[in-house]
Design a protein around this motif. Structure first.
Motif, PDB file in Angstrom:
ATOM      1  N   GLN A 114       0.805  -1.219   0.000  1.00 19.94           N
ATOM      2  CA  GLN A 114       0.000   0.000   0.000  1.00 19.94           C
ATOM      3  C   GLN A 114       0.834   1.264   0.000  1.00 19.94           C
ATOM      4  OE1 GLN A 114       0.308  -2.176   2.532  1.00 19.94           O
ATOM      5  NE2 GLN A 114      -0.238  -1.323   4.507  1.00 19.94           N
ATOM      6  N   ASN A 115       2.161   1.130   0.192  1.00 21.05           N
ATOM      7  CA  ASN A 115       3.043   2.287   0.064  1.00 21.05           C
ATOM      8  C   ASN A 115       4.435   1.787  -0.283  1.00 21.05           C
ATOM      9  OD1 ASN A 115       4.727   1.731   2.303  1.00 21.05           O
ATOM     10  ND2 ASN A 115       3.453   2.864   3.713  1.00 21.05           N
ATOM     11  N   GLU A 116       5.348   2.701  -0.617  1.00 16.34           N
ATOM     12  CA  GLU A 116       6.709   2.235  -0.937  1.00 16.34           C
ATOM     13  C   GLU A 116       7.705   2.851   0.041  1.00 16.34           C
ATOM     14  OE1 GLU A 116       8.090   3.022  -4.976  1.00 16.34           O
ATOM     15  OE2 GLU A 116       7.111   4.965  -5.036  1.00 16.34           O
ATOM     16  N   GLN A 117       7.347   2.830   1.313  1.00 17.68           N
ATOM     17  CA  GLN A 117       8.236   3.408   2.325  1.00 17.68           C
ATOM     18  C   GLN A 117       9.623   2.749   2.254  1.00 17.68           C
ATOM     19  OE1 GLN A 117       5.877   2.146   5.790  1.00 17.68           O
ATOM     20  NE2 GLN A 117       7.662   1.044   6.523  1.00 17.68           N
ATOM     21  N   ASP A 118      10.618   3.571   2.542  1.00 14.46           N
ATOM     22  CA  ASP A 118      12.010   3.147   2.414  1.00 14.46           C
ATOM     23  C   ASP A 118      12.540   2.872   3.826  1.00 14.46           C
ATOM     24  OD1 ASP A 118      14.771   3.090   2.099  1.00 14.46           O
ATOM     25  OD2 ASP A 118      14.746   4.576   0.486  1.00 14.46           O
ATOM     26  N   ASN A 119      12.680   1.603   4.152  1.00 12.34           N
ATOM     27  CA  ASN A 119      12.990   1.241   5.538  1.00 12.34           C
ATOM     28  C   ASN A 119      14.442   1.450   5.933  1.00 12.34           C
ATOM     29  OD1 ASN A 119      10.390   0.716   6.119  1.00 12.34           O
ATOM     30  ND2 ASN A 119      10.639  -1.446   6.597  1.00 12.34           N
ATOM     31  N   ARG A 120      15.249   1.998   5.023  1.00 12.69           N
ATOM     32  CA  ARG A 120      16.615   2.333   5.444  1.00 12.69           C
ATOM     33  C   ARG A 120      16.568   3.369   6.568  1.00 12.69           C
ATOM     34  NH1 ARG A 120      19.356   3.912  -0.074  1.00 12.69           N
ATOM     35  NH2 ARG A 120      17.378   5.003  -0.250  1.00 12.69           N
ATOM     36  N   HIS A 121      15.501   4.181   6.552  1.00 12.65           N
ATOM     37  CA  HIS A 121      15.376   5.201   7.607  1.00 12.65           C
ATOM     38  C   HIS A 121      15.296   4.556   8.997  1.00 12.65           C
ATOM     39  CE1 HIS A 121      14.768   8.417   4.693  1.00 12.65           C
ATOM     40  NE2 HIS A 121      13.876   7.677   4.083  1.00 12.65           N
ATOM     41  N   TYR A 122      14.749   3.335   9.058  1.00 11.18           N
ATOM     42  CA  TYR A 122      14.601   2.683  10.354  1.00 11.18           C
ATOM     43  C   TYR A 122      15.956   2.359  10.983  1.00 11.18           C
ATOM     44  CZ  TYR A 122       9.566   1.983  10.855  1.00 11.18           C
ATOM     45  OH  TYR A 122       8.227   2.167  11.060  1.00 11.18           O
ATOM     46  N   ALA A 123      16.937   2.018  10.142  1.00 10.29           N
ATOM     47  CA  ALA A 123      18.257   1.683  10.699  1.00 10.29           C
ATOM     48  C   ALA A 123      18.792   2.884  11.464  1.00 10.29           C
ATOM     49  CB  ALA A 123      19.205   1.274   9.593  1.00 10.29           C
ATOM     50  N   VAL A 124      18.657   4.070  10.852  1.00  3.41           N
ATOM     51  CA  VAL A 124      19.160   5.287  11.481  1.00  3.41           C
ATOM     52  C   VAL A 124      18.325   5.633  12.715  1.00  3.41           C
ATOM     53  CG1 VAL A 124      19.793   7.694  11.066  1.00  3.41           C
ATOM     54  CG2 VAL A 124      19.641   6.104   9.137  1.00  3.41           C
ATOM     55  N   ALA A 125      17.004   5.581  12.545  1.00  2.00           N
ATOM     56  CA  ALA A 125      16.124   6.010  13.632  1.00  2.00           C
ATOM     57  C   ALA A 125      16.267   5.105  14.852  1.00  2.00           C
ATOM     58  CB  ALA A 125      14.684   6.036  13.143  1.00  2.00           C
ATOM     59  N   ALA A 126      16.356   3.795  14.626  1.00  7.67           N
ATOM     60  CA  ALA A 126      16.442   2.867  15.766  1.00  7.67           C
ATOM     61  C   ALA A 126      17.884   2.706  16.239  1.00  7.67           C
ATOM     62  CB  ALA A 126      15.861   1.506  15.382  1.00  7.67           C
ATOM     63  N   GLY A 127      18.841   2.973  15.337  1.00  5.56           N
ATOM     64  CA  GLY A 127      20.252   2.784  15.699  1.00  5.56           C
ATOM     65  C   GLY A 127      20.652   1.312  15.626  1.00  5.56           C
ATOM     66  N   VAL A 128      20.355   0.682  14.477  1.00  5.86           N
ATOM     67  CA  VAL A 128      20.792  -0.710  14.288  1.00  5.86           C
ATOM     68  C   VAL A 128      21.566  -0.802  12.980  1.00  5.86           C
ATOM     69  CG1 VAL A 128      18.972  -1.824  15.641  1.00  5.86           C
ATOM     70  CG2 VAL A 128      18.555  -1.348  13.232  1.00  5.86           C
ATOM     71  N   PRO A 129      22.644  -1.604  12.957  1.00  5.62           N
ATOM     72  CA  PRO A 129      23.400  -1.743  11.713  1.00  5.62           C
ATOM     73  C   PRO A 129      22.524  -2.327  10.610  1.00  5.62           C
ATOM     74  CG  PRO A 129      24.439  -2.979  13.512  1.00  5.62           C
ATOM     75  CD  PRO A 129      23.181  -2.418  14.046  1.00  5.62           C
ATOM     76  N   MET A 130      22.828  -1.930   9.365  1.00  5.74           N
ATOM     77  CA  MET A 130      21.994  -2.384   8.236  1.00  5.74           C
ATOM     78  C   MET A 130      22.872  -2.929   7.112  1.00  5.74           C
ATOM     79  SD  MET A 130      19.265  -0.194   5.973  1.00  5.74           S
ATOM     80  CE  MET A 130      20.300   1.239   5.846  1.00  5.74           C
ATOM     81  N   LEU A 131      22.468  -4.102   6.608  1.00  2.12           N
ATOM     82  CA  LEU A 131      23.154  -4.726   5.479  1.00  2.12           C
ATOM     83  C   LEU A 131      22.196  -4.773   4.295  1.00  2.12           C
ATOM     84  CD1 LEU A 131      24.674  -7.705   7.469  1.00  2.12           C
ATOM     85  CD2 LEU A 131      25.981  -5.895   6.406  1.00  2.12           C
ATOM     86  N   GLU A 132      22.724  -4.482   3.092  1.00  3.56           N
ATOM     87  CA  GLU A 132      21.865  -4.476   1.906  1.00  3.56           C
ATOM     88  C   GLU A 132      22.468  -5.318   0.787  1.00  3.56           C
ATOM     89  OE1 GLU A 132      19.662  -0.799   0.780  1.00  3.56           O
ATOM     90  OE2 GLU A 132      21.284   0.130   1.908  1.00  3.56           O
ATOM     91  N   PRO A 133      22.037  -6.578   0.668  1.00  4.90           N
ATOM     92  CA  PRO A 133      22.568  -7.422  -0.404  1.00  4.90           C
ATOM     93  C   PRO A 133      22.041  -7.025  -1.785  1.00  4.90           C
ATOM     94  CG  PRO A 133      20.944  -8.636   0.916  1.00  4.90           C
ATOM     95  CD  PRO A 133      21.095  -7.302   1.556  1.00  4.90           C
TER      96      PRO A 133
END
Ligand SMILES: Cc1ncc(C[n+]2csc(CCOP(=O)(O)OP(=O)(O)O)c2C)c(N)n1
Ligand code: SF4
Length: 533
Positions: A114-133
């Protein structure tokens, strides 16, 4: 699949295989395209996988396992992380004793969301490392890396996939199984895990310290690679965009980022300084470009129109040519439709004929919005059909909330609690479409079906008992396909009653009815064998 070292796998299957090889003790999640196949494959491989009622519960269950030192994975689609955001933010504070991988499968272009939210923002907001294969091989490798990072820094790790990575099949070379050396064991750590303010304040500082260490480590981390090319033009990219970039601009120098939060800013600066022009190519929001600019590094970004939809080789060629003319319209596909004979059809015919205002929800039945029914007036997120606001009385009398069984369990129950607690003055009709499956995402089980992820018998929520337990006495059961006249009559009577009425329209989804009989037969056979023993 399984023991072979080289196989053609989707990104979802590759994550499942990595989880299995890493000895992940628990895989949990809620179905949602494009993430669903991860847990299904993990279960087929022999891993312990289970569906949770929703993503928040899934993450909490996985966190509990990781508190006890186990390796755990929680899977969901991008909007699922909104539901799970509450535990995620504080899990970053508590950290984990084992490993916790949170998979967010994003859907740029909204193939089925229903939307195309970009969840990379969550890594920054929550403070968790993010990996993108970028492909299935990396989905496998990065999932294993995520376990390592999570265990080393005792922190949840976000593995962010996108539709093309989840569903495209590429060759994966897998390694040997490498399960943890120690069995799970819960060790009490009150100050580390009970987030009252006095303990949460230092936890917040510990989190920032971990992120600073991970950032320093990321500067030389092999998950970020430079592909040397023409030094007049450099591209910084990550995820699936990397694949398209290599094809669209094979001559360019490329910095491919794998661990995208916390960003390796020195590495990025050195790369940008080494090329004449540096462009960031990313799908979705200009998150990477803005983060790099915020670090004081000069980079260019795509024109705003490319924020929407998936990127592709032709679109990246347009970006490289700074082409902002209108893009060719996609060839219109055949609009989706409810299956012929689907029980939802009878429900939407009745709603259409009764001229209701329909507060809709998400599932196969959302197709009731399309012709010939056109019987839906809102659809926002899972569960939103029930928590509808207050309309003028004449209109409020015509409102019906329509929600599927899986969606009702996911997030409709609390809406109904709200209705029982603050009853609408003109009454209200809630229609639960119980087709005994989560049809839209490929027929997964849920707590209302009485079967586990592997279709074995388990506890079953009876909606009629649950609803009565909330103090709602007017509960009706109807089979919409067998008795459409009764459904229509019930609907009219309920709308006129000015009471809170719940109608449960129960009929198994046509495409799964045969399978349900098979599951039931298998369960009865097991019971008989146990009794005979
Ligand atoms: C927060 C969130 N999680 C998951 C999804 C994916 N999803 C959409 S509808 C749905 C459930 C559909 O099942 P049900 O309500 O039983 O309706 P049916 O498709 O069976 O008619 C799911 C899992 C979503 N859109 N949002
Ligand atoms: S899959 Fe099942 S619920 Fe969905 S439209 Fe087809 S019959 Fe209806």
């Amino acid at each position: 699949m399984g023991d072979s070292k080289r196989e053609l796998l989707s990104g979802d299957e590759a994550v499942a295989l990595a989880a299995f090889h890493a000895g992940v003790a628990l895989g949990t999640g809620y179905p949602g395209t494009p993430s669903t196949e991860i847990l299904e494959t993990f279960s087929e491989l022999g891993g312990h996988a289970q569906w949770a009622p929703n993503e928040k519960v899934a993450l909490e269950v996985a966190l509990g396992a990781a508190f006890a030192g186990a390796r755990a994975i929680a899977t969901m689609k991008h909007v699922g992380l909104n539901v799970a955001a509450d535990p995620l933010f504080t899990a970053a504070y508590t950290g984990v004793s084992g490993a916790l991988i949170v998979v967010s499968a994003d859907d740029p272009g909204m193939g089925s969301s229903q939307n195309e939210q970009d969840n990379r923002h969550y890594a920054v907001a929550a403070g968790v490392p993010m990996l993108e294969p970028s492909d299935s091989q990396e989905a496998y490798d990065f999932a294993l890396r995520a376990v390592e990072i999570s265990e080393r820094w005792k922190i949840p790790v976000l593995l962010r996939l996108t539709t093309r990575v989840c569903h495209s099949r590429t060759i994966v070379r897998s390694g040997a199984a490498n399960p943890p050396s120690q069995s799970p064991n819960f060790v009490r750590d009150i100050k580390g895990r009970v987030m009252i303010p006095a303990y949460a304040r230092p936890a917040g500082r510990r989190l920032r310290q971990k992120l600073a260490e991970i950032q320093a480590w990321n500067e030389n981390c092999p998950l970020n690679r430079v592909i040397a090319g023409d030094d007049s033009f450099g591209i910084i990219t990550s995820g699936i965009s990397y694949m398209h970039v290599r094809e669209a601009a094979p001559e360019a120098s490329v910095l491919k980022l794998g661990l995208t939060y916390p960003l390796p800013t020195q590495k990025i600066r050195a790369f940008a300084d080494g090329v004449k022009h540096c462009l960031v190519i990313e799908e979705g929001d200009p998150w990477l470009a803005e983060s790099i600019r915020a670090a004081g590094i000069k980079v260019e970004s795509k024109p705003a129109m490319y924020r929407f939809g998936e990127l592709s080789v032709p679109r990246i060629k347009r970006i490289l040519a700074n082409d902002t003319t209108t893009e060719p319209a996609p060839v219109p596909g055949k609009p989706p439709q409810l299956c012929p004979g689907c029980s939802h059809r009878y429900v939407f015919e009745a709603l259409h004929d009764a001229d209701c205002i329909v507060a809709g929800d998400i599932g196969c039945y959302t197709l009731g919005v399309l012709p010939p029914f056109e019987a839906m007036d809102s659809c926002v997120c899972m569960g939103a059909s029930i928590g509808v606001g207050l309309l003028p009385p004449e209109q409020a009398r015509r409102v019906v909330s329509v929600i599927g069984d899986s969606t009702f369990v996911h997030s409709g129950i609390t809406g109904l609690v709200e209705m029982a607690y603050n009853p609408p003055p003109t009454g209200h009709v809630v229609l639960i479409l119980d087709n005994s499956t989560t049809a839209m995402t490929g027929h997964q089980e849920h707590p209302g079906t009485g079967r586990t992820l592997a279709h074995e018998p388990t506890g079953k929520i009876l909606f009629e008992d649950l609803v009565r337990g909330l103090g709602i006495s007017r509960v009706h059961l109807v089979d919409p396909s067998a008795d459409p006249e009764r459904l229509a009559k019930l609907l009219t009577e309920s709308l006129n009653s000015e009471e809170l009425v719940v109608i449960i329209a129960r009929r198994p989804c046509l495409l799964i009815a045969g399978k349900i009989k098979e599951y039931d037969r298998a369960a009865t056979q097991v019971c008989t064998e146990i009794q005979a023993d």
